[in-house]
Design a protein around this motif. Sequence first.
Motif, mmCIF file in Angstrom:
data_model
loop_
_atom_site.group_PDB
_atom_site.id
_atom_site.type_symbol
_atom_site.label_atom_id
_atom_site.label_comp_id
_atom_site.label_asym_id
_atom_site.label_seq_id
_atom_site.Cartn_x
_atom_site.Cartn_y
_atom_site.Cartn_z
ATOM 1 N N ASN A 231 25.920 10.043 21.953
ATOM 2 C CA ASN A 231 26.291 9.595 20.610
ATOM 3 C C ASN A 231 26.231 10.737 19.598
ATOM 4 O O ASN A 231 25.798 10.572 18.454
ATOM 5 N N ASN B 225 27.937 3.454 24.358
ATOM 6 C CA ASN B 225 27.395 4.753 23.993
ATOM 7 C C ASN B 225 28.311 5.842 24.540
ATOM 8 O O ASN B 225 28.921 5.678 25.609
ATOM 9 N N ASP C 255 32.238 6.834 28.016
ATOM 10 C CA ASP C 255 31.453 5.819 27.320
ATOM 11 C C ASP C 255 30.754 4.973 28.373
ATOM 12 O O ASP C 255 31.335 4.683 29.430
#
Length: 253
Positions: free
Chosen positions: A206, A190, A102
């Motif tokens: 994503n 994200n 992430d």
Amino acid sequence: MKSTARRAGASIGFAALFVAVFVATSPVSAQGPWKVLFDGKNLDNFNVAAGGRRGAPPPADDAPLGWHVQDGVVIGGEQKPGERSGALATKDKYYDFEIEMDFWLGEIPNVKCSEELGPKQENLSDAACVGNSGVSYRSGYQLNIGRREGGEYVGLVIHREDPKAIRGNILWLSHGDKAFTTLRKKQDWNTLRIAVKGDKHEAWMNGTKIVDVTDKSTLPGEAAWREPQPVTIQMPYTPGVSAKFRNIRIRTL
């Protein structure tokens, strides 16, 4: 009736054999187990090269890291004077692999990219100037996250002299999320996934595929690109901008 049954049995047997062979030879069966690279506590699986702030002498190799772990997140771009600001590089080397993480990309509020970087950029659609980071592998490939040469694209770029290259040798193999202008969540987390196997390079952000490229490196100057290398995360270069990462894991393919 018996003949039909025998044919049906043979078909079932062949199907079972096909499934068994497929499972045995499927790329999935060749995948290694996931390895957690960053557990939210320490950076034991990484090395950080020397390198310092612009205009300042480079720090010693044993200087403190410029990457900081805070609240389960590793943060780059907020290094203090005397700290190392080089890339965060895995201690292990990889060639065919899949990596997940992430990321949160910082911005400079109230500063337009055209003012910060000049008008001749690849993509300047944001009102705020986006920071700069990326995931590099095999020495020469980088999945860019807001790289300066390309505005805010999250896409695949290399340095290779080519008629299509920007500034002579900045060659986009894929403009990534250019077709998905709202895919990256700004000032938010994200999810990024990169899969590299042989000459195939793929990436998802994503959950949406943004990179699907085949590139065969053959140039003598790119020999290192054809060998296992550390996977690295770039320290943001834009002053005042940081990038955050968490949930980093990797496996071989």
